[in-house]
Motif scaffolding. Structure first.
Motif, PDB file in Angstrom:
ATOM      1  N   UNK A   1       1.772   8.845  -6.604  1.00 43.32           N
ATOM      2  CA  UNK A   1       2.068  10.390  -6.220  1.00 43.32           C
ATOM      3  C   UNK A   1       3.294  10.850  -7.029  1.00 43.32           C
ATOM      4  N   UNK A   2       4.257   9.992  -7.192  1.00 39.95           N
ATOM      5  CA  UNK A   2       5.498  10.255  -7.859  1.00 39.95           C
ATOM      6  C   UNK A   2       5.232  10.512  -9.628  1.00 39.95           C
ATOM      7  N   UNK A   3       4.218   9.282  -9.988  1.00 43.11           N
ATOM      8  CA  UNK A   3       3.636   9.526 -11.330  1.00 43.11           C
ATOM      9  C   UNK A   3       2.982  10.547 -11.506  1.00 43.11           C
TER      10      UNK A   3
ATOM     11  N   UNK B   1       3.168  13.648  -9.907  1.00 41.34           N
ATOM     12  CA  UNK B   1       4.400  14.595 -10.078  1.00 41.34           C
ATOM     13  C   UNK B   1       5.173  14.449 -11.400  1.00 41.34           C
ATOM     14  N   UNK B   2       5.167  13.501 -11.825  1.00 40.91           N
ATOM     15  CA  UNK B   2       6.089  13.407 -13.033  1.00 40.91           C
ATOM     16  C   UNK B   2       5.036  13.881 -14.416  1.00 40.91           C
ATOM     17  N   UNK B   3       4.088  13.341 -14.306  1.00 40.88           N
ATOM     18  CA  UNK B   3       2.989  13.985 -15.270  1.00 40.88           C
ATOM     19  C   UNK B   3       2.649  15.385 -15.316  1.00 40.88           C
ATOM     20  N   UNK B   4       2.677  16.111 -14.193  1.00 38.01           N
ATOM     21  CA  UNK B   4       2.301  17.437 -13.951  1.00 38.01           C
ATOM     22  C   UNK B   4       3.867  18.246 -14.485  1.00 38.01           C
ATOM     23  N   UNK B   5       4.941  17.641 -14.100  1.00 39.60           N
ATOM     24  CA  UNK B   5       6.204  18.395 -14.711  1.00 39.60           C
ATOM     25  C   UNK B   5       6.125  18.264 -16.270  1.00 39.60           C
ATOM     26  N   UNK B   6       5.947  17.201 -16.659  1.00 33.19           N
ATOM     27  CA  UNK B   6       6.048  16.891 -18.098  1.00 33.19           C
ATOM     28  C   UNK B   6       4.901  17.852 -18.806  1.00 33.19           C
ATOM     29  N   UNK B   7       3.874  17.991 -18.314  1.00 31.80           N
ATOM     30  CA  UNK B   7       3.025  18.794 -18.888  1.00 31.80           C
ATOM     31  C   UNK B   7       3.181  20.585 -18.738  1.00 31.80           C
ATOM     32  N   UNK B   8       4.015  20.889 -17.743  1.00 33.16           N
ATOM     33  CA  UNK B   8       4.582  21.968 -17.365  1.00 33.16           C
ATOM     34  C   UNK B   8       5.453  22.481 -18.558  1.00 33.16           C
TER      35      UNK B   8
ATOM     36  N   UNK C   1       0.801  -1.048   0.065  1.00 31.41           N
ATOM     37  CA  UNK C   1       0.124   0.105   0.099  1.00 31.41           C
ATOM     38  C   UNK C   1       0.879   1.146   0.094  1.00 31.41           C
ATOM     39  N   UNK C   2       2.045   1.133   0.893  1.00 29.75           N
ATOM     40  CA  UNK C   2       2.969   2.345   0.759  1.00 29.75           C
ATOM     41  C   UNK C   2       3.403   2.641  -0.461  1.00 29.75           C
ATOM     42  N   UNK C   3       3.913   1.526  -1.100  1.00 30.51           N
ATOM     43  CA  UNK C   3       4.695   1.502  -2.396  1.00 30.51           C
ATOM     44  C   UNK C   3       3.539   2.153  -3.338  1.00 30.51           C
TER      45      UNK C   3
END
Length: 144
Positions: free
Chosen positions: A42-44, A46-53, A34-36
């Motif tokens: 959440x990392x995925x 953030x990665x998507x948001x960074x790519x879009x930005x 569950x933790x993983x």
């Protein structure tokens, strides 16, 4: 008889401990999963948001880069040369400090790494100098 009962009680207690230990790894595995999943999700995100930005910023900045490229390219080259100069200067400074540190340890008798090689080279050089001196003296004596 009492010893037999105590032995059975100990075995029964050990069986219960084994069952609890088997349940704990299953619970730990579920908690880890569950933790993983939470961390990975959440990392995925953030990665998507960074790519879009990044794509949006590149779309906005491309026309400006094309317009100002006659100024930006030479400026970028100059900045790269400045950065390379500072990095090289820093590297030479670190090298000089390490050499000074080695020399200090050598001169104070702390025997740093490579001191044996230096002593051997010094002895060979002194031996060669002595040989050349004797050879020169011998030639001078022969000529006179």
């Amino acid at each position: 008889m009492a010893e037999h009962q105590r032995g059975e009680q100990q075995r029964g207690g050990q069986y219960q401990q084994q069952q609890q230990q088997q349940k704990q790894p299953m619970m730990m595995t579920a908690v880890k999963a569950a933790t993983a999943a939470t961390a990975g999700g959440s990392m995925l995100l953030l990665s998507g948001l960074t790519l879009a930005g990044t794509v949006i910023a590149l779309t906005i900045a491309t026309p400006l880069l094309v317009i100002f490229s006659p100024v930006l390219v030479p400026a970028a080259i100059a900045m790269m040369l400045l950065a390379a100069g500072f990095v090289t200067s820093g590297g030479f400074g670190v090298a000089a400090l390490s050499v000074l540190s080695w020399m200090y340890r050598y001169l104070t008798g702390k025997h740093p790494p490579g001191a044996d090689q230096l002593e051997h080279a010094k002895a060979r050089l002194a031996s060669k100098a002595r040989d050349i001196k004797e050879s020169a003296q011998h030639r001078v004596e022969l000529e006179t």
